[in-house]
Design a protein around this motif. Sequence first.
Motif, mmCIF file in Angstrom:
data_model
loop_
_atom_site.group_PDB
_atom_site.id
_atom_site.type_symbol
_atom_site.label_atom_id
_atom_site.label_comp_id
_atom_site.label_asym_id
_atom_site.label_seq_id
_atom_site.Cartn_x
_atom_site.Cartn_y
_atom_site.Cartn_z
ATOM 1 N N LYS A 198 80.167 64.315 14.362
ATOM 2 C CA LYS A 198 80.843 65.426 15.039
ATOM 3 C C LYS A 198 82.143 65.782 14.298
ATOM 4 C CE LYS A 198 82.713 67.048 19.379
ATOM 5 N NZ LYS A 198 83.948 67.483 18.729
ATOM 6 N N VAL A 218 75.826 80.709 15.339
ATOM 7 C CA VAL A 218 75.911 79.890 16.549
ATOM 8 C C VAL A 218 75.421 78.480 16.201
ATOM 9 C CG1 VAL A 218 75.069 79.614 18.909
ATOM 10 C CG2 VAL A 218 75.434 81.910 17.968
ATOM 11 N N PHE A 219 76.137 77.462 16.675
ATOM 12 C CA PHE A 219 75.760 76.075 16.380
ATOM 13 C C PHE A 219 75.225 75.380 17.635
ATOM 14 C CE2 PHE A 219 78.363 77.055 12.810
ATOM 15 C CZ PHE A 219 77.987 76.181 11.801
ATOM 16 N N HIS A 220 74.160 74.594 17.472
ATOM 17 C CA HIS A 220 73.684 73.710 18.529
ATOM 18 C C HIS A 220 73.749 72.300 17.950
ATOM 19 C CE1 HIS A 220 72.077 77.307 20.421
ATOM 20 N NE2 HIS A 220 71.530 77.609 19.257
ATOM 21 N N GLU A 221 74.442 71.387 18.629
ATOM 22 C CA GLU A 221 74.623 70.060 18.042
ATOM 23 C C GLU A 221 74.258 68.959 19.036
ATOM 24 O OE1 GLU A 221 78.572 69.836 16.010
ATOM 25 O OE2 GLU A 221 78.552 72.004 16.373
ATOM 26 N N ASP A 222 73.602 67.916 18.547
ATOM 27 C CA ASP A 222 73.280 66.779 19.399
ATOM 28 C C ASP A 222 73.391 65.490 18.574
ATOM 29 O OD1 ASP A 222 72.242 64.850 21.020
ATOM 30 O OD2 ASP A 222 70.255 65.752 21.250
ATOM 31 N N GLU A 258 71.347 80.832 13.722
ATOM 32 C CA GLU A 258 71.501 79.732 14.687
ATOM 33 C C GLU A 258 71.259 78.454 13.911
ATOM 34 O OE1 GLU A 258 69.963 79.717 18.550
ATOM 35 O OE2 GLU A 258 69.984 81.902 18.731
ATOM 36 N N THR A 260 71.047 74.344 14.006
ATOM 37 C CA THR A 260 70.884 73.206 14.909
ATOM 38 C C THR A 260 71.060 71.915 14.117
ATOM 39 O OG1 THR A 260 69.313 74.533 16.136
ATOM 40 C CG2 THR A 260 69.329 72.175 16.605
ATOM 41 N N LYS A 262 71.212 67.742 14.400
ATOM 42 C CA LYS A 262 70.821 66.677 15.314
ATOM 43 C C LYS A 262 70.750 65.361 14.551
ATOM 44 C CE LYS A 262 67.089 65.553 18.382
ATOM 45 N NZ LYS A 262 65.781 65.787 18.867
ATOM 46 N N ASP A 276 67.738 75.870 10.537
ATOM 47 C CA ASP A 276 68.256 77.233 10.698
ATOM 48 C C ASP A 276 67.113 78.183 11.036
ATOM 49 O OD1 ASP A 276 67.062 78.421 8.252
ATOM 50 O OD2 ASP A 276 68.438 77.101 7.185
#
Length: 340
Positions: A198, A218-222, A258, A260, A262, A276
């Motif tokens: 992170k 836009v970011f999606h993070e896990d 977008e 992502t 992970k 992406d």
Amino acid sequence: MLDKDGVILTWNPGCELMKGYKAEEVIGQNYSMLFPSFLRDKHLPEKEIAIAKENGRYETENWRRPKSGELFWAFVVLTKITDDSGKFVGFVKITQDQSEKKKLHDQLQSKIEDFKRMNTDLNNFAYTASHDLKAPINNIEGLSLLLKSELENRVNNDGISKIVELMHQSALKFKVVITDMARAAQEESEHYTYQSFKDVVDDIKLLLSNDIKTVQAVFHEDYAEAPFVRYPTKHIRSILQNLITNAIKYKSPKRKPEITIKTTLTEGYTLLEVADNGMGIEEEDKKRIFSMYQRVDNDTVVEGTGVGLGLVAKLVEGNHGKIEVESKVGKGSKFKIFLR
Ligand code: ADP
């Protein structure tokens, strides 16, 4: 102590104080009982055990659940144990409650954001600059050599040969400086430390904030399953920065990017996935893109040197990892980085 499958064998007063369970409540149970259910659902206890078994040791920071149910932030080290004859018998697990430290760390973090950004810029500079400058300087050196031999074939070149000779000497000197710079940056970056995905991604987002704003990415993070990895700072930053930059550069003209990101524990690796919804990569180009100075010839005018993914592959494979790509033209790409 845990047995080979993670069943709790011993429980000292420190454990009792931290977790609230008495020895008789936990001995004989699987240590997964100390995980919050959202991490148990991801089979994290089994995966951590598998990695410690494979690598001899696994350390992480993540949430743990004491008897009270009030989650705390823990630093955990799992170490594989063998008996005198070398037979694998189980694990020693050490847990530290890091809640106070995490609170202080979070406060400090927000205050030093600007300094970190400056530091990131500086750290990245020598590394990226030296790598990116290699290709053009190689070209200049080669071209000046070619020009020199062309001119030598002409009877009257009015001393131009001399000038070209000086140019070639300069290019050679330049090359030595760049090579030294790359080596210095490389040596400095071989120091393994504990990296938070992170934090690294936050730094990069700050660094690329203009581009991100322009394209409205836009970011999606896990990172829940694998928040940390032991890796040289510059390497992990360079890997992520290249992948994120590409996800932005090679976006689809039809939609906002977008991205992502992970992390999971897979096959004894920490698996980092960067996906992406961009333009995608043709099947026949997939192998080539990981070679140095290879670019895919596509219609879009996107600036690049072809160094990025080659460097990423080197940094990953140099640390005994591997890199894979899945992609569909017009849909997007997913880069899978298996870190060791
Ligand atoms: P550069 O971006 O400097 O050309 P890279 O080594 O980073 O070099 O990438 C090599 C090639 O792989 C690029 O030219 C591009 O065609 C392709 N590529 C890399 N990342 C992506 C992506 N996320 N989506 C589509 N194509 C990509």
